[in-house]
Design a protein around this motif. Structure first.
Motif, PDB file in Angstrom:
ATOM      1  N   ALA A  51       0.835  -1.204   0.000  1.00  0.00           N
ATOM      2  CA  ALA A  51       0.000   0.000   0.000  1.00  0.00           C
ATOM      3  C   ALA A  51       0.871   1.257   0.000  1.00  0.00           C
ATOM      4  CB  ALA A  51      -0.934  -0.004   1.207  1.00  0.00           C
ATOM      5  N   ARG A  52       1.913   1.257   0.831  1.00  0.00           N
ATOM      6  CA  ARG A  52       2.824   2.409   0.849  1.00  0.00           C
ATOM      7  C   ARG A  52       3.515   2.593  -0.497  1.00  0.00           C
ATOM      8  NH1 ARG A  52       4.044   0.296   5.912  1.00  0.00           N
ATOM      9  NH2 ARG A  52       5.937  -0.680   5.096  1.00  0.00           N
ATOM     10  N   ARG A  53       3.883   1.497  -1.141  1.00  0.00           N
ATOM     11  CA  ARG A  53       4.523   1.578  -2.454  1.00  0.00           C
ATOM     12  C   ARG A  53       3.587   2.221  -3.468  1.00  0.00           C
ATOM     13  NH1 ARG A  53       4.547  -0.441  -7.275  1.00  0.00           N
ATOM     14  NH2 ARG A  53       2.847  -1.889  -6.876  1.00  0.00           N
ATOM     15  N   ARG A  54       2.329   1.828  -3.445  1.00  0.00           N
ATOM     16  CA  ARG A  54       1.355   2.388  -4.387  1.00  0.00           C
ATOM     17  C   ARG A  54       1.095   3.862  -4.105  1.00  0.00           C
ATOM     18  NH1 ARG A  54      -1.524  -1.381  -7.520  1.00  0.00           N
ATOM     19  NH2 ARG A  54      -0.753  -3.478  -7.179  1.00  0.00           N
ATOM     20  N   LEU A  91      -7.648   6.923  -0.376  1.00  0.00           N
ATOM     21  CA  LEU A  91      -8.635   6.278   0.492  1.00  0.00           C
ATOM     22  C   LEU A  91      -8.919   4.850   0.046  1.00  0.00           C
ATOM     23  CD1 LEU A  91     -11.185   9.208   1.028  1.00  0.00           C
ATOM     24  CD2 LEU A  91      -9.678   8.182   2.738  1.00  0.00           C
ATOM     25  N   GLN A  92      -9.014   4.646  -1.262  1.00  0.00           N
ATOM     26  CA  GLN A  92      -9.279   3.307  -1.796  1.00  0.00           C
ATOM     27  C   GLN A  92      -8.121   2.357  -1.511  1.00  0.00           C
ATOM     28  OE1 GLN A  92     -10.081   4.174  -5.886  1.00  0.00           O
ATOM     29  NE2 GLN A  92     -12.257   4.540  -5.542  1.00  0.00           N
ATOM     30  N   VAL A  93      -6.890   2.845  -1.635  1.00  0.00           N
ATOM     31  CA  VAL A  93      -5.721   2.005  -1.352  1.00  0.00           C
ATOM     32  C   VAL A  93      -5.705   1.627   0.125  1.00  0.00           C
ATOM     33  CG1 VAL A  93      -3.198   2.015  -1.186  1.00  0.00           C
ATOM     34  CG2 VAL A  93      -4.310   2.811  -3.278  1.00  0.00           C
ATOM     35  N   GLU A  94      -5.983   2.566   1.004  1.00  0.00           N
ATOM     36  CA  GLU A  94      -6.016   2.267   2.430  1.00  0.00           C
ATOM     37  C   GLU A  94      -7.124   1.264   2.758  1.00  0.00           C
ATOM     38  OE1 GLU A  94      -6.332   6.118   4.237  1.00  0.00           O
ATOM     39  OE2 GLU A  94      -4.301   6.684   3.615  1.00  0.00           O
ATOM     40  N   PHE A  95      -8.267   1.417   2.118  1.00  0.00           N
ATOM     41  CA  PHE A  95      -9.368   0.473   2.330  1.00  0.00           C
ATOM     42  C   PHE A  95      -8.994  -0.916   1.821  1.00  0.00           C
ATOM     43  CE2 PHE A  95     -13.217  -1.687   0.882  1.00  0.00           C
ATOM     44  CZ  PHE A  95     -13.938  -1.707   2.065  1.00  0.00           C
ATOM     45  N   ALA A  96      -8.392  -0.985   0.630  1.00  0.00           N
ATOM     46  CA  ALA A  96      -7.985  -2.272   0.066  1.00  0.00           C
ATOM     47  C   ALA A  96      -6.949  -2.950   0.957  1.00  0.00           C
ATOM     48  CB  ALA A  96      -7.438  -2.083  -1.346  1.00  0.00           C
ATOM     49  N   ALA A  97      -5.999  -2.188   1.468  1.00  0.00           N
ATOM     50  CA  ALA A  97      -4.981  -2.757   2.349  1.00  0.00           C
ATOM     51  C   ALA A  97      -5.615  -3.346   3.605  1.00  0.00           C
ATOM     52  CB  ALA A  97      -3.947  -1.703   2.719  1.00  0.00           C
ATOM     53  N   THR A  98      -6.580  -2.645   4.169  1.00  0.00           N
ATOM     54  CA  THR A  98      -7.273  -3.144   5.358  1.00  0.00           C
ATOM     55  C   THR A  98      -8.043  -4.421   5.034  1.00  0.00           C
ATOM     56  OG1 THR A  98      -7.484  -0.899   6.210  1.00  0.00           O
ATOM     57  CG2 THR A  98      -8.949  -2.563   7.154  1.00  0.00           C
ATOM     58  N   ALA A  99      -8.741  -4.423   3.897  1.00  0.00           N
ATOM     59  CA  ALA A  99      -9.536  -5.590   3.516  1.00  0.00           C
ATOM     60  C   ALA A  99      -8.650  -6.800   3.225  1.00  0.00           C
ATOM     61  CB  ALA A  99     -10.390  -5.257   2.293  1.00  0.00           C
ATOM     62  N   PHE A 159      -1.099 -11.110  -3.358  1.00  0.00           N
ATOM     63  CA  PHE A 159      -1.775  -9.928  -2.828  1.00  0.00           C
ATOM     64  C   PHE A 159      -1.344  -8.643  -3.525  1.00  0.00           C
ATOM     65  CE2 PHE A 159       2.198 -10.030  -0.623  1.00  0.00           C
ATOM     66  CZ  PHE A 159       2.529  -8.700  -0.447  1.00  0.00           C
ATOM     67  N   ASP A 160      -0.171  -8.645  -4.142  1.00  0.00           N
ATOM     68  CA  ASP A 160       0.322  -7.441  -4.809  1.00  0.00           C
ATOM     69  C   ASP A 160      -0.162  -7.326  -6.249  1.00  0.00           C
ATOM     70  OD1 ASP A 160       1.786  -9.615  -5.588  1.00  0.00           O
ATOM     71  OD2 ASP A 160       3.718  -8.591  -5.541  1.00  0.00           O
ATOM     72  N   SER A 161      -1.004  -8.235  -6.666  1.00  0.00           N
ATOM     73  CA  SER A 161      -1.571  -8.190  -8.012  1.00  0.00           C
ATOM     74  C   SER A 161      -2.556  -7.024  -8.125  1.00  0.00           C
ATOM     75  CB  SER A 161      -2.295  -9.504  -8.306  1.00  0.00           C
ATOM     76  OG  SER A 161      -3.007  -9.414  -9.512  1.00  0.00           O
ATOM     77  N   ASP A 162      -2.623  -6.440  -9.298  1.00  0.00           N
ATOM     78  CA  ASP A 162      -3.537  -5.312  -9.519  1.00  0.00           C
ATOM     79  C   ASP A 162      -5.001  -5.705  -9.361  1.00  0.00           C
ATOM     80  OD1 ASP A 162      -1.473  -3.564  -9.962  1.00  0.00           O
ATOM     81  OD2 ASP A 162      -1.487  -3.821 -12.135  1.00  0.00           O
ATOM     82  N   VAL A 163      -5.293  -6.971  -9.336  1.00  0.00           N
ATOM     83  CA  VAL A 163      -6.673  -7.435  -9.161  1.00  0.00           C
ATOM     84  C   VAL A 163      -7.236  -6.978  -7.820  1.00  0.00           C
ATOM     85  CG1 VAL A 163      -8.086  -9.516  -8.892  1.00  0.00           C
ATOM     86  CG2 VAL A 163      -6.330  -9.422 -10.654  1.00  0.00           C
TER      87      VAL A 163
END
Length: 99
Positions: free
Chosen positions: A36-39, A68-76, A87-91
């Motif tokens: 998430a930090r990398r993105r 916000l979306q990246v932070e939400f995705a990381a949490t999920a 997990f690092d796939s763009d999917v």
């Protein structure tokens, strides 16, 4: 490859069979947070936040929403059990649309 049944249990008799399949390494929450930090670094979020703090101009909405979306995705993703190996796939992560 040969297969044998010995005293009611089954066993692979090929010597290299079990060594060829490496045990998957568990993915940690820290790995997901690092992705998430990398993105967020890729879109220079820190620079946008600094600019907003210094000038008072808000960062663009698309950058704010993406963060916000990246932070939400990381949490999920971190709450999945087990966390997928890819997990690092763009999917799994949001896409930043070009302006």
């Amino acid at each position: 490859m040969r297969f044998a049944e010995i005293e009611g249990s089954r066993e692979w008799t090929e010597p290299n069979w079990q060594r060829s399949q490496a045990a998957p390494v568990a993915v940690l929450v820290e790995d997901v947070e690092a992705e998430a930090r990398r993105r967020l670094r890729a879109i220079k979020l820190h620079e946008w936040r600094t600019r907003e703090f210094i000038t008072g101009q808000p960062m663009p909405d698309d950058v704010r929403h993406y963060a916000l979306q990246v932070e939400f995705a990381a949490t999920a993703i971190s709450r999945l059990s087990p966390i997928p190996q890819d997990f690092d796939s763009d999917v799994y992560w949001p896409k930043l649309w070009a302006r």
